[in-house]
Design an enzyme around this catalytic site. Sequence first.
Site: not given
Length: 832
Positions: A432-434, A437, A478
């Site tokens: 999730n979002e890494n 990031g 994601s």
Amino acid sequence: MAVRIDLRDDWTLRAEAPEEVPASIGSAGVPATVPGCVHTDLLAAGLIPNPYEGANEDELTWIGRTRWSYTTGFDAAALAGAERVDLECEGLDTVADLSLNGRPLGRTRNMHRAYRFDLRPALREGGNELRVEFASPYGYAEALREELGDRPNAYPEPFQFIRKMACNFGWDWGPTLVTSGIWRPIRLHAWSTARLSRVVPQVTVAATPEGGARGRVLVRVEVERSDTGEDAGLTLRAEIAGRTAAVAVPPGVCRTEVEVEVDDPALWWPIGHGDQPLYDLRVVLSADGAELADWRRRVGFRTVELDTGVDEGGRRFTFVINGKPVLVKGANWIPDDCFVTRVGRERYAERIDQAVGANMNLLRIWGGGRYESEDFYELCDERGVLVWQDFLFACAAYPEESPLAEEVEAEAREAVVRLAPYPSLVLWNGNNENIWGFWDWDWEKPLAGRSWGEGYYLDLLPRVVAELDPTRPYWPGSPYSGSPDVHPNDPRHAAMHIWDVWNEVDYTVYRDYKPRFVSEFGFQAPPAYATLRAALPGEDLRPDSPGMLHHQKAIDGNGKLARGLAPHFGDTADFDDWHYLTQVNQARALTVGIEHFRAQWPDCAGSVVWQLNDCWPVTSWAAVDGDGRRKPLWYALRAVYADRLATIQPEGEGLVLALANDTDQEWAGTARLARRSLEGVVLAGAEAPFTVPARGLVRVEVPADVAGAGDAAAELVTADTDERRAYWFFAEDRDIAYPEPGYDVGVAPSGEDLRVTVVAHSLLRDLSLFADRLDPGAEADDMLVTLLPGESHTFTVRGGAHLDPGLVARAPVLRSVNDALRASGRDEQVVA
């Protein structure tokens, strides 16, 4: 057959450094519940306050910095005669050293793994003492951070340095309650000759030349043998749908497979697309005709593909089940309680049924939580709810060095094997979002070349899935665009997250996006009033009262609520009005977004709102609050996720009516379009015949004389079909010349329930009934109902027969936007 004995009783919990804990706890033992955790045991013993009330959370940080031990005893008599006696630990949270009768058994370092220990060297006749000693999660994670070098993350906590539920360390919707404990069953397993150590069913369906279908269940098995079992010949048998297949397992062989074919199996479908037939699969290991081990699951026959092909518009992200594209109408799922052992099958069923009740067909298990229990996936199988499963990485740069790399691989392999049987599981997602990031959150400089998890998402995890579960797709993250050359959150490439709405801009900006798939987006609102009252007893509730601020974990959360409210409703100083209008604003925001996304089908193939549920009482993005109460958002989602949807959308200088048909039947009818005064008088009208194909979308242009307002503050547009009505207001609520809310109310008991009928004498916008303000156990069946003058609506209040009719019929229980925006009284007549 083998013998298994659950170790559930007679556990004692102790602090291992009593001088470091409150004097009330000291060195005395506390009765422990297994499965459970330190917090729930201390709470049950009356030694700590409820962590969910007020700011009690802040008083309990010492628990996560303390070493704890669990001890119990057992008699070995029932295990006599077995060649092997193992200790099976399905889940230890997290850093534990185990010993039997003072002799070390082994160590664990991962909440998300099961462990097995050979007890023979330490087992003695008669009584035995088992001890599980947990190190401080903070101590372990901080020491590893010091050793490997710090990595950036979204919160100042070391959650990426320990394989533990990340949100234990706090999130922008969750408290910091760092747990330890035996959180899944622990048992003794006595066995001889051989056991099934791994069973992985791979279920596929293929067309036959005759035009039928053939289901295949390939069962891959690993066997562990005892010392005397090395020379034993074994038989492996699989049974399903009345069909049986068996293979011989020669001496010394520990891996094999068996395949069973089923002609023309009934296919498993997601809800709204067909039925959910499930087949009992049994796998038996035997020797000389005697059964040694028996493994059972229910499986479903279906195919799943993730269409991520490139087209002229970018990269698709469409789920295809049994060859049929599926519009995803979903929500993100977080752990339903900070103390996960309090979530059993009944609570899972309630929450999943709330998702189904809101017309959802997919739940995404978010990567900062955990792999859920078998109950969750079984219930999704039964109800036809698709499951998107994140691997457990969220919002951080994760080290890829030892010992974490080895733990990650072992965890991933175990999770894939454990969840392989469930047909509802349709996607493995890397994180999730890494990846996002790494691109956008200024990670590169602080990382200084250190690892951040990329190798997990692009190499390790896809290899594990391809090896163990090739029947399901894998996606690296994601959001992720599908290419290292394209920004991971590009709207036109695969799955994206939309967070500038809520954080920075108004929710009308949703309409500026043309995404292929939206896997996260959301807007906040406080929980139900009864939920707040239980969490903040005695507090004078205000948006900025101490308890309200403590139960708002988002950075500048209240400021964002206020900035999101002002363009639409202006400012309000009254708590009851603020509470109602922020909940309405949350519902409006997601309605705008989802209606816009659905109006782009099939270019946009789905939306997964953040989030379905909460883990405690908190102001958050959830549709169902921490006490399980449905917020107005839930009712809005039920409407916008309905199989058939009518929505008026802006297009250029005009309006269009988008008609979405997510059924297998054609939808035909006539849309009656009208521009009206707020008094309901038709100022301009038109009729538009329409035919929407199965699983299709049709856009109908609204004639200019209907789409153009003479007085934006005093007019609206309605579009009626036989099944749905859509509204379009030309102005924001704060600028609309709302009439005084006028209505009659009839209140009558119906068994244990209460029926509340409202007859409108004026326009009533977003009429809602908050029965929990009178009884925490009462709940209305509908909210956010807009009525034109002369129309009526009946609410049914579950368990509300005893409520005072006079209180039911007025604010703050019965509310409308008119009521909240106009300080003067209402023209109402209560009929009991």
